[in-house]
Design a protein around this motif. Structure first.
Motif, PDB file in Angstrom:
ATOM      1  N   GLU B  31       0.826  -1.207   0.000  1.00  0.00           N
ATOM      2  CA  GLU B  31       0.000   0.000   0.000  1.00  0.00           C
ATOM      3  C   GLU B  31       0.861   1.258   0.000  1.00  0.00           C
ATOM      4  OE1 GLU B  31      -3.979   1.671   2.230  1.00  0.00           O
ATOM      5  OE2 GLU B  31      -2.164   1.324   3.374  1.00  0.00           O
ATOM      6  N   TYR B  32       0.347   2.290  -0.644  1.00  0.00           N
ATOM      7  CA  TYR B  32       1.008   3.596  -0.660  1.00  0.00           C
ATOM      8  C   TYR B  32      -0.032   4.681  -0.376  1.00  0.00           C
ATOM      9  CZ  TYR B  32       5.046   1.393  -2.915  1.00  0.00           C
ATOM     10  OH  TYR B  32       6.136   0.607  -3.193  1.00  0.00           O
ATOM     11  N   ASP B  33       0.460   5.871   0.010  1.00  0.00           N
ATOM     12  CA  ASP B  33      -0.448   7.009   0.098  1.00  0.00           C
ATOM     13  C   ASP B  33      -0.795   7.518  -1.299  1.00  0.00           C
ATOM     14  OD1 ASP B  33      -0.417   6.820   2.788  1.00  0.00           O
ATOM     15  OD2 ASP B  33       0.760   8.634   3.172  1.00  0.00           O
ATOM     16  N   TYR B  34       0.223   7.526  -2.161  1.00  0.00           N
ATOM     17  CA  TYR B  34       0.029   8.016  -3.533  1.00  0.00           C
ATOM     18  C   TYR B  34       0.605   7.024  -4.528  1.00  0.00           C
ATOM     19  CZ  TYR B  34      -0.568  12.635  -1.342  1.00  0.00           C
ATOM     20  OH  TYR B  34      -0.987  13.689  -0.585  1.00  0.00           O
ATOM     21  N   ILE B  35      -0.202   6.686  -5.522  1.00  0.00           N
ATOM     22  CA  ILE B  35       0.328   5.949  -6.665  1.00  0.00           C
ATOM     23  C   ILE B  35       0.220   6.856  -7.883  1.00  0.00           C
ATOM     24  CG2 ILE B  35      -0.180   4.098  -8.315  1.00  0.00           C
ATOM     25  CD1 ILE B  35      -0.798   2.280  -6.000  1.00  0.00           C
ATOM     26  N   ILE B  36       1.355   7.044  -8.574  1.00  0.00           N
ATOM     27  CA  ILE B  36       1.346   7.754  -9.842  1.00  0.00           C
ATOM     28  C   ILE B  36       1.460   6.698 -10.931  1.00  0.00           C
ATOM     29  CG2 ILE B  36       2.424   9.563 -11.236  1.00  0.00           C
ATOM     30  CD1 ILE B  36       1.467  10.506  -8.456  1.00  0.00           C
ATOM     31  N   VAL B  37       0.482   6.636 -11.805  1.00  0.00           N
ATOM     32  CA  VAL B  37       0.528   5.684 -12.916  1.00  0.00           C
ATOM     33  C   VAL B  37       1.207   6.378 -14.090  1.00  0.00           C
ATOM     34  CG1 VAL B  37      -0.801   4.166 -14.419  1.00  0.00           C
ATOM     35  CG2 VAL B  37      -1.631   4.671 -12.111  1.00  0.00           C
ATOM     36  N   GLY B  38       2.308   5.815 -14.546  1.00  0.00           N
ATOM     37  CA  GLY B  38       3.031   6.397 -15.672  1.00  0.00           C
ATOM     38  C   GLY B  38       4.391   6.920 -15.266  1.00  0.00           C
ATOM     39  N   GLY B  39       5.443   6.230 -15.707  1.00  0.00           N
ATOM     40  CA  GLY B  39       6.813   6.630 -15.381  1.00  0.00           C
ATOM     41  C   GLY B  39       7.457   7.376 -16.530  1.00  0.00           C
ATOM     42  N   GLY B  40       6.716   8.311 -17.089  1.00  0.00           N
ATOM     43  CA  GLY B  40       7.277   9.204 -18.106  1.00  0.00           C
ATOM     44  C   GLY B  40       7.634  10.535 -17.480  1.00  0.00           C
ATOM     45  N   GLY B  41       7.841  11.519 -18.313  1.00  0.00           N
ATOM     46  CA  GLY B  41       8.235  12.837 -17.812  1.00  0.00           C
ATOM     47  C   GLY B  41       7.245  13.383 -16.806  1.00  0.00           C
ATOM     48  N   HIS B  42       5.958  13.384 -17.160  1.00  0.00           N
ATOM     49  CA  HIS B  42       4.959  14.007 -16.296  1.00  0.00           C
ATOM     50  C   HIS B  42       4.769  13.225 -14.995  1.00  0.00           C
ATOM     51  CE1 HIS B  42       3.016  16.818 -19.412  1.00  0.00           C
ATOM     52  NE2 HIS B  42       4.126  16.350 -19.919  1.00  0.00           N
ATOM     53  N   GLY B  43       4.745  11.898 -15.083  1.00  0.00           N
ATOM     54  CA  GLY B  43       4.557  11.087 -13.881  1.00  0.00           C
ATOM     55  C   GLY B  43       5.738  11.223 -12.927  1.00  0.00           C
ATOM     56  N   LEU B  44       6.950  11.188 -13.479  1.00  0.00           N
ATOM     57  CA  LEU B  44       8.143  11.299 -12.641  1.00  0.00           C
ATOM     58  C   LEU B  44       8.247  12.697 -12.037  1.00  0.00           C
ATOM     59  CD1 LEU B  44      10.564   9.330 -14.977  1.00  0.00           C
ATOM     60  CD2 LEU B  44       9.781   8.582 -12.722  1.00  0.00           C
ATOM     61  N   ALA B  45       7.903  13.724 -12.835  1.00  0.00           N
ATOM     62  CA  ALA B  45       7.927  15.088 -12.303  1.00  0.00           C
ATOM     63  C   ALA B  45       6.897  15.241 -11.188  1.00  0.00           C
ATOM     64  CB  ALA B  45       7.652  16.092 -13.423  1.00  0.00           C
ATOM     65  N   THR B  46       5.734  14.621 -11.364  1.00  0.00           N
ATOM     66  CA  THR B  46       4.696  14.672 -10.334  1.00  0.00           C
ATOM     67  C   THR B  46       5.204  14.067  -9.030  1.00  0.00           C
ATOM     68  OG1 THR B  46       2.983  14.490 -12.024  1.00  0.00           O
ATOM     69  CG2 THR B  46       2.333  13.986  -9.758  1.00  0.00           C
ATOM     70  N   ALA B  47       5.807  12.883  -9.138  1.00  0.00           N
ATOM     71  CA  ALA B  47       6.316  12.210  -7.933  1.00  0.00           C
ATOM     72  C   ALA B  47       7.421  13.036  -7.283  1.00  0.00           C
ATOM     73  CB  ALA B  47       6.844  10.826  -8.303  1.00  0.00           C
TER      74      ALA B  47
END
Lengths: 90, 416
Positions: B31-47
């Motif tokens: 489990e996580y507090d936040y899951i970002i789907v997508g390890g591209g530029g936008h997803g990685l920048a979001t994380a």
């Protein structure tokens, strides 16, 4: 990519103009409400796989076609004139 | 591990034995507090911004393939903030300001190069439009210079100024625009996020979403179920596929856009030139290849490859603008899948499903938006309120008639 027009035969893709999902042929009633019109005008299923889209044979016979196509492989599976569909306005 | 000049000297003297893997390869937790789907530029920048700027923890990025395997590595690397409309220009200017400080911020050389971008003008009407756009840019804190014909000629004397159909009459120059080493953007954000404690989980495709009573509980993946309090989807190009797991239809069609690189040439173009009337734009990479492109192919596709007619069209545009390009050989051509939205502008918003957030619809302008997209999406995820520069990027703008249609084309994605 080549499309087969039921009237003109096998033609280069450049003779045709793509105009979006065939969903837009089915219009809600004028009083169906904002949500139904929003759905028809703006929302798309946009499948990765087989889709049915409207193409206009602008450099050919001028027919509107429903083209069944695979969006992952670009394979054309079927083409049909909108005017030949059951219930199409004559 | 921080990168620095001293570090390079030290490693050079000690046989480069001190370099380690740049990020961890963790197994997914339950489990996580936040899951970002997508390890591209936008997803990685979001994380990255979620962890660093908004001080959140227990964050995972799920990527179906390897990090940066999508559009962040398939674009033509241009950054700019030369937009017109109030809903767009503050956002893109925020993004350009983030680009300007990015390398210092995440301690990674992304080769941000503000070499200038010129939009060419061919008619009086186009000059009026460029003047208006330039003024809108300046009003929003960006920079813009209106060039006359001689101003463009001083920069690029070898352009075809007297083309019969599109003679060059001037240009709108944004000096702060430029190019960035695109893969390094993904790597820099990935490294920064990893250092801040984010789990970057690769080869982990989301195959379903667990939703109960209108609330998301977690995602089914190819590496098992992972629970989450909040899930943010940033998978532009595959948005339709992923959001179908939540039963959502989007105001988006997927289209293929091609781009091209010539063989390496001696320095010729030191900035970016866009020839909108001829559907052609070009810059030169640091390795010497001319990087250029044109329009999308024009029909919906998930194929990551285009068709020959567009290659011909782009080549014709290139020949009309700069006949010298006819002597260069084409080295590579590729296609990327764009989220083409109904008004040409993106979406960063909550969905009707509680805990599920969406970032997509970037059309072919997503790369330049990467830092601000990540920042604004992290803002939305962390605070449940939109960032001030992204308040217009709502799902319901179509229903409410508040479209942000830069080109005024209407609800036809292939025209934006």
């Amino acid at each position: 990519m080549r499309l087969t027009c039921p009237l003109c035969g096998d033609r280069d893709r450049r003779e045709f103009y793509y105009s979006g999902s065939e969903d837009t042929l089915t219009r809600p009633a004028p009083d169906a409400g904002d949500a139904a019109w929003d759905d028809m005008l703006y929302l798309r299923t946009n499948p990765a796989g087989v889709t049915k889209d409207l193409w206009y044979h602008e450099s050919g016979c001028g027919s509107w076609l429903v083209v069944t196509r695979n969006t992952v492989t670009h394979e054309i599976l079927a083409t049909e004139r909108v005017a030949d569909r059951k219930g199409a306005p004559k | 591990m921080r990168y620095s000049g001293w570090r390079i000297i030290k490693e050079a003297l000690t046989g480069h034995k001190g370099w380690g893997p740049v990020w961890r390869d963790p197994a997914p937790k339950s489990e996580y507090d936040y899951i970002i789907v997508g390890g591209g530029g936008h997803g990685l920048a979001t994380a990255y911004y979620l962890a660093k700027q908004f001080r959140q923890a227990r964050i995972a990025v799920l990527e179906k393939s390897y990090l940066g395997s999508g559009n962040v590595g398939r674009n033509t690397t241009i950054i700019r903030s030369n937009y017109l409309l109030p809903g767009n220009e503050p956002f893109y200017e925020f993004s350009l300001k983030l680009w300007e400080g990015l390398e210092q911020d995440f301690n990674y050389n992304a080769m941000v190069s503000q070499r200038g971008i010129v939009n060419l003008i061919h008619t009086d009407a186009a000059r009026d439009a460029a003047t208006r756009r330039g003024n809108a840019m300046i009003l929003n804190g960006a920079d813009a210079v209106l060039l006359d014909r001689e101003g463009v000629r001083a920069m690029y004397p070898w352009l075809n100024f007297d083309d019969a159909r599109f003679p060059i009459k001037g240009g709108l120059l944004q000096k702060r625009g430029g190019t960035v080493r695109h893969d390094a953007v993904a790597w820099g954000y990935a490294r920064g996020a990893d250092l801040a404690g984010v789990d970057l989980i690769q080869n982990c495709e989301v195959t379903g979403m667990r939703i109960e009573n209108g609330r998301i509980l977690g995602v089914e993946t190819s590496r098992g179920y992972i629970g989450a309090k909040k899930v943010g989807v940033a998978v532009a190009g595959s948005s339709g596929r992923v959001m179908a797991h939540a039963g959502m239809r989007l105001p988006i069609e997927s289209h293929v856009l091609q781009a091209f690189v010539s063989e390496g040439l001696k320095p010729l173009i030191d900035g970016v030139i866009t020839f909108g009337a001829g559907h052609f734009y070009v810059s030169q990479s640091d390795k010497g290849g001319l990087v250029f492109g044109g329009d999308i192919d024009g029909y919906n596709s998930y194929a990551q490859r285009g068709n020959l007619p567009v290659i011909e069209d782009v080549a014709e545009g290139g020949m009309a603008l700069m006949p010298a390009i006819g002597r260069a050989r084409l080295l590579r051509a590729w296609g990327g899948i764009m989220d083409m939205s109904m008004d040409g502008s993106p979406i960063i918003d909550k969905t009707p499903i509680e805990g599920l957030y969406f970032n997509g619809g970037w059309c072919y302008g997503g790369f330049k938006a990467t830092p601000a997209s990540g920042w604004c999406f992290a803002h939305l995820l962390a605070t449940d309120t939109p960032h001030p520069t992204a308040t217009a990027y709502r799902f319901d703008r179509f229903l409410k008639g508040a479209m942000i249609d830069e080109k005024g084309q209407g609800a036809q994605p292939n025209l934006h």
